[in-house]
Design an enzyme around this catalytic site. Structure first.
Site: not given
Ligand SMILES: NC(=O)c1ccc[n+]([C@@H]2O[C@H](COP(=O)([O-])OP(=O)(O)OC[C@H]3O[C@@H](n4cnc5c(N)ncnc54)[C@H](O)[C@@H]3O)[C@@H](O)[C@H]2O)c1
Length: 260
Positions: A161, A68, A148, A164-165, A94
């Protein structure tokens, strides 16, 4: 939870980072509400699994495998949306990473800084830039990005991190200022602790560290637990859809009361 109403029937959604976690849960809800979907992720195998799950629900999907942070991926996703479905109504930015090796700023290498900002922030710029012209042509649209709580309240040893958010929240506000008058709304969600640690970070953590993370969430969060992906996904659909028609520039905190 609400029953499907078909509120995204005839709508096209481009969603990134959908091969696991929050992205996967959210595209399932969009599919249940009738959306056609362009599914973007770097992990082609897991993306195929998700595409098959949605196809089995009767949804129309087009997978796009790519990074992405590259303009070619964003442009390819928009071409796929217009080519297959003729329009783009919703962008869900996302995809994200949270590299474990990025700790305090002093310990952060330029490579990790560039990679994190590329995947978490530049991607949202590239995808927003690509979807706005087709959204304008069809009279508007909605952009939802996953920021986030770490973009509002600094987390220990997660410097780049959090930065970035915070940038993603600023990007959302900038889009809202510039494009709400053209019918394009932009909002973001700020989740706190979710049910799973993100894939890239989880791979580097021991079982013990994962259990401690869960216990820490239980202690810190007033609701006493981590959030489920589905609980967050419903907020994404709210911001993407007509129920939030007067909401633009918002950063919706979804964290069980943690940073309140
Ligand atoms: N898990 C948490 O506790 C949490 C908390 C706050 C915010 N978030 C945010 O929620 C979003 C989703 O997180 P999640 O927990 O589902 O994580 P996850 O790692 O399960 O999902 C992230 C997805 O993004 C894809 N991805 C990563 N880098 C990529 C790239 N360069 N190009 C294309 N795809 C890419 C991965 O393959 C994965 O499928 C993220 O933006 C994360 O920062 C997560």
């Amino acid at each position: 939870m609400t029953s499907p109403t078909g509120r995204f029937q005839d709508k096209t959604v481009i969603a990134t980072g959908v091969a696991s976690g929050l992205g996967r849960a959210t595209v399932k809800l969009f599919a249940a509400e009738g959306a056609s979907l362009v599914l973007v992720d770097r992990d082609g195998d897991r993306l195929d699994v998700v595409a098959r799950e949605l196809d089995a629900m009767g949804a129309k999907t087009v997978p796009v495998v790519g990074d992405v942070s590259q303009a070619a991926t964003a442009d390819g996703a928009v071409r796929a949306a217009e080519g297959h479905f003729g329009r783009v109504d919703v962008l869900f930015n996302n995809a994200g990473i949270d590299p474990l090796e990025a700790r305090s700023l002093v310990d952060t290498t330029e490579e990790v800084w560039d990679r994190t900002m590329g995947v978490n922030v530049k991607s949202a710029f590239l995808f927003a830039r690509a979807v706005i012209p087709p959204m304008r042509r069809t009279g508007g649209g909605s952009i939802v990005s996953t920021a986030s709580s770490a973009g509002i309240k600094a987390s220990p040893k997660e410097a780049v991190y959090g930065i970035s958010k915070a940038a993603l929240i600023a990007l959302t506000r900038s889009l809202a200022r510039d494009f709400s008058s053209q019918g394009i709304r932009a909002n973001c969600i700020c989740p706190g602790f979710l049910e799973c640690v993100m894939t890239d970070r989880r791979q580097e953590m021991t079982e013990d560290a994962l259990v401690k993370r869960s216990a820490r969430a239980g202690d810190l969060v007033p609701m006493g637990r981590e959030g489920q992906y589905d609980e967050v996904a419903h907020s994404v659909l709210f911001l993407a859809g007509p129920e939030s028609s007067y909401t633009s520039g918002a950063a919706l905190v979804i964290d069980g009361g943690w940073i309140a």
